[in-house]
Structures are given as structure tokens and as C-alpha cells.
Motif scaffolding. Structure first.
Motif, PDB file in Angstrom:
ATOM      1  N   GLU A  25     -12.215  -3.847  -7.654  1.00 31.07           N
ATOM      2  CA  GLU A  25     -12.079  -2.735  -6.713  1.00 31.07           C
ATOM      3  C   GLU A  25     -12.676  -1.457  -7.297  1.00 31.07           C
ATOM      4  OE1 GLU A  25      -7.938  -1.887  -5.592  1.00 31.07           O
ATOM      5  OE2 GLU A  25      -8.531   0.202  -5.340  1.00 31.07           O
ATOM      6  N   LYS A  76       0.828  -1.213   0.000  1.00 28.95           N
ATOM      7  CA  LYS A  76       0.000   0.000   0.000  1.00 28.95           C
ATOM      8  C   LYS A  76       0.860   1.260   0.000  1.00 28.95           C
ATOM      9  CE  LYS A  76      -4.124  -1.634  -0.346  1.00 28.95           C
ATOM     10  NZ  LYS A  76      -4.951  -1.349  -1.519  1.00 28.95           N
ATOM     11  N   ASP A  85     -10.225  -1.274   0.877  1.00 31.38           N
ATOM     12  CA  ASP A  85     -10.662  -1.244  -0.517  1.00 31.38           C
ATOM     13  C   ASP A  85     -12.111  -1.720  -0.536  1.00 31.38           C
ATOM     14  OD1 ASP A  85      -8.146  -0.497  -1.340  1.00 31.38           O
ATOM     15  OD2 ASP A  85      -7.628  -2.424  -2.258  1.00 31.38           O
TER      16      ASP A  85
END
Ligand code: 4AD
Ligand code: MG
Length: 432
Positions: A355, A328, A346
Motif C-alpha cells: 500500500e 477503517k 487504498d
């Protein structure tokens, strides 16, 4: 005589009006011709009877009109129960404005490359028309939702010197002998905005030099990025689900015809307006995947097969929370329950659309942010201003980014995200 649009036909039943139209299709038999018409606001049928017009007009309607010829019709509006749009026009005059060459897009099946090469014309067809109307409605609903929730609309620059989401997918621009990039995300600027205005959202194009050819990635896509001062991740997730549910409810209310035209039933959307959406952690997601026989281990990022598998375990969008730090972005703060992880989530769409939102809390600790910038090789010159946000009255804040076309491809059930933007930009497509 009044000039109207097709969408205004319901208010003019029984009246004689003028409408500027294009021909989409026609058929005729003997003394009657049926013209399929569109004017941008809608589609309906025009009927010409031999007895209602002069000989030349009738012959022209029967023989000379190619699809996409533009003309002004004069006629009487009537109800038409059989058509989706409910109305038709009985034509008594027709004045050609722009002749059309043999139109390349017909009723036969065309390959996707052919259609994309002709995108400037393909946009006139019914499905693209409905998709663009839905896109427009979602942007309008976005503005209404954030306005109602006390957000200020805020514009981030497109030409930037920073790379919030990693330095591998940047488009370089020669900026007067300096390197600049097309914005990957408005977030860092949005954080500055939130410190000035409290709650802001950006809405604009963002760019990623994605070399991958997938049905979920484009090189230019639109993002809606809210950023909220005095806000932790939990509250941000609540805003996210309320926002998604609001968009869907607005589409149900305002675009039922367009939804039907793209093959999405209103009934099938209704469950997604019911909150809350489920939340699981990244660790729980890994367990689920492993139990389901998928070859993943802690630390892996999810690709399309994993996302689809996870989404299939739920019948609503699902939040996956607190991913490992290694996969991330640098600005995410440490998860107090596990120092290998960060506070983020997410949102995965159901039905295999992947996503749609990426979001997180933002570290508001000066030392932490400066050390992460350094670890990631991000310079003081380019990011010193971002440090400043932690130096002058730093506060907890959170935000997220929703990919507009990702959201749209899910709600309109399009296999490929390229259908949901007027002129898609992808690895092999810069034209038209
Ligand atoms: O997950 P991403 O990379 O997150 C950010 O950019 C954060 N800075 C957002 C924020 O917190 N303000 O991208 C956010 C969303 C993804 O969830 C996805 O919906 C979409 O943007 N997205 C793309 N859409 C189309 N094509 C691409 N190449 C995309 N990359 C991301
Ligand atoms: Mg993401």
C-alpha cells in the motif's frame, strides 16, 4: 581559477578548475594513479601522471590517501566516454584538507546491521547517494504538482492530542504533566486547513509505535497528505493517480542516472505514467484472493501476501475501494451501496511493494462524526474542534496520505523501506 562542482564539469571541458572532493577509491600503476572522487554533486575520476605533478604529490596520491580523505584538486576537465558521468579531471595539484582514518566501509560486502550502525558514513556511498537524490526530487515534484493543481502547502502539528488512525500505535510524550502524542497523520488538521484554504497538502514526518518488524514499516516516516474541500472520492482518486504518474515522469526526466545507479530501468517505469489505474472493490478483491486459493474472508484486512497477490493481477498500481467499516478509520462515511462499508480506497503498488496510499471521503455530517467519536472513545475535549468543522458550513471533502518511503521503495526497487530515508527509525533502531 574557477572553483566548480563535479556536476558542473560538462560546462568546463578543456578548462583548468578547482574542485573540493573526497576520495572513494584509488588504484595506481607505475607512473599513473587513478583516483575515484566524489563531491556530493556527483562522482568522477581524477588522473594523476607522475610527470604532471611534483614528486611529493605523486607519492602522496599513490600511498598516503585513505578513502574519504578530503582535498582540493586542481586540474583540467576532459570528457570520459567510459564513465557514467562522462567526464574526468587531469590533476596537476592536490591539497589535502582532512586526513581520513582507516574508513570502515569498503568494497567488500557488509551486513545490513553494520551499515545501519554506520549510516552517518554509509550515506556517502553511491546507492544511498542516488536514493537521497531521488527522495529530494520526489519532494520537489510533489510541491510542483500540488502547486499546479491549486493546492496550498499547510503544516500540521507534530505534538498533538489526537489519534486519527487508532489509539494502539501512539508514541506518548510528557507534555507538561499532560499526555501528548507524536502525530500519526496530519489529516484532521488538514481538514481544518481545507475548510480555510480549499485545497491543501501537508508534507512531514509522522509516527507510529509499530511493534511489527516488517520491510514496509518504520516508526517515523514521511507522509504527503492532500485534503480537498468540495471533493468526492472519485475526484480524489483521479488526483492520486495523476500525482503518482507525475512523480514517476519527473524521475524519468530528471533522475535517469540515479535510477540506473539503484537498478531501476527507466523503461520499466514508463507504463506507470499511463492512466487510468485499475479500480476494484474490496469485495472483488476478496473473491480474487479466494479464487487464488488464499485463506481470507469478508472483513479481513490485507497483509503483505494478500496485497502482493492482488497487485500481481495487474501491471499497474491498483485502487482497492470501499473496505468494511470495521477495519477503517472513524471519519470515513458509509458506502451508500452497503452500510457495512465505507467510501475509501487504498492504492497498492505493483511488483509487491504494498500500500502506497490510503485515502477516503470524510463524513461531513455532524451527527455521524460525533457518534463515531463517541463509539471510538475519543473525547470532546480532544476532538471538539474537529466536530466544529461539521458545525460551521460543512462541505463534502476527501483526501489521502501517501507514504513517501513506500512510494520510493517501489520506484527504486529497494527490498526494505529503511533505505529510502536518511536515518531510519524502527523497532530496534534509534541510532545514529
Ligand atoms: O493508511 P494510513 O494509515 O492513512 C492515514 O494515515 C490517513 N490519515 C491518510 C489520509 O487520508 N490523510 O497511512 C497512509 C500511508 C500508507 O498508505 C503507507 O503508504 C504509509 O502511509 N504508512 C507507512 N509507511 C511507513 N511506515 C509505516 N509504519 C507506515 N504506516 C503507514
Ligand atoms: Mg492504510
Amino acid at each position: 581559477m574557477e572553483t566548480i562542482t563535479i556536476s558542473q564539469a560538462p560546462q568546463h571541458v578543456g578548462e583548468t578548475v578547482k574542485i573540493g572532493v573526497w576520495l572513494t577509491d584509488k588504484r595506481s600503476s607505475g607512473k599513473i594513479a587513478f583516483l575515484q572522487l566524489r563531491d556530493g554533486s556527483g562522482f568522477f575520476q581524477g588522473i594523476i601522471r607522475k610527470n604532471d605533478v611534483d614528486e611529493a604529490t605523486f607519492e602522496a596520491a599513490k600511498h598516503d590517501l585513505h578513502p574519504e580523505t578530503s582535498f582540493v584538486v586542481t586540474g583540467e576537465i576532459a570528457e570520459d566516454k567510459r564513465s557514467k558521468f562522462g567526464y574526468e579531471i587531469h590533476i596537476n595539484d592536490l591539497e589535502i584538507v582532512g586526513q581520513s582514518d582507516e574508513y570502515p566501509i569498503g568494497n567488500k560486502e557488509h551486513g545490513i546491521d553494520f551499515l545501519l550502525d554506520h549510516r552517518h558514513l554509509w550515506l556517502r556511498s553511491r546507492k544511498p547517494w542516488a536514493l537521497m537524490r531521488i527522495r529530494s526530487q520526489v519532494k520537489l515534484s510533489t510541491m510542483e504538482f500540488f502547486d499546479k493543481h491549486g493546492f496550498t502547502q499547510f503544516d500540521a502539528p507534530i505534538l498533538t492530542s489526537s489519534a486519527p488512525e487508532g489509539t494502539t500505535e501512539l508514541f506518548n510524550v510528557d507534555y507538561f504533566d499532560e499526555d501528548a502524542y507524536l502525530s500519526q497523520s496530519g489529516q484532521l488538521y488538514g481538514e481544518a486547513g481545507a475548510m480555510a484554504l480549499g485545497r491543501i497538502y501537508t508534507m512531514g514526518p509522522t509516527f507510529r509505535a509499530e511493534k511489527s518488524k516488517t520491510r514496509r514499516h518504520m516508526t517515523e516516516f514521511w507522509m504527503i497528505e492532500p485534503e480537498m474541500a468540495w471533493c468526492h472520492e472519485e475526484e480524489s482518486e483521479e488526483i492520486q493517480e495523476q500525482y503518482v504518474a507525475y512523480l514517476i515522469q519527473d524521475l524519468i526526466d530528471k533522475c535517469p542516472t540515479e535510477l540506473e545507479m539503484v537498478g531501476r530501468s527507466v523503461e520499466s517505469l514508463k507504463p506507470f505514467t499511463e492512466l487510468p489505474y485499475p479500480r476494484i472493490t474490496y469485495k472483488e478483491a476478496i473473491e480474487m484472493l479466494q479464487k487464488g486459493g488464499m485463506d481470507v474472508k469478508y472483513g479481513d484486512d490485507f497483509g503483505a501476501p494478500e496485497e502482493t497477490f492482488l497487485a500481481d493481477q495487474f501491471n499497474k498500481p491498483v485502487f482497492i475501494k470501499n473496505y468494511p467499516r470495521s477495519i477503517k478509520a472513524f471519519y470515513m462515511p458509509t458506502d451508500p451501496e452497503d452500510a457495512q462499508q465505507v467510501i475509501c480506497a487504498d492504492l497498492l503498488a505493483p511488483e509487491g511493494y504494498g500500500e502506497i496510499i490510503g485515502g477516503s471521503e470524510r463524513s461531513y455530517d455532524y451527527e455521524y462524526i460525533t457518534s463515531k467519536l463517541e463509539e471510538n472513545g475519543l473525547s470532546k475535549e480532544d476532538y471538539g474542534w474537529y466536530d466544529d468543522l461539521r458545525k460551521y458550513g460543512s462541505v463534502p471533502h476527501s483526501g489521502f496520505g501517501m507514504g513517501l518511503e513506500r512510494f520510493l521503495s517501489w520506484v527504486t526497487l529497494q527490498d526494505h523501506i529503511r533505505e529510502n530515508i536518511p536515518f531510519p527509525r524502527m523497532l530496534n533502531r534509534l541510532r545514529p
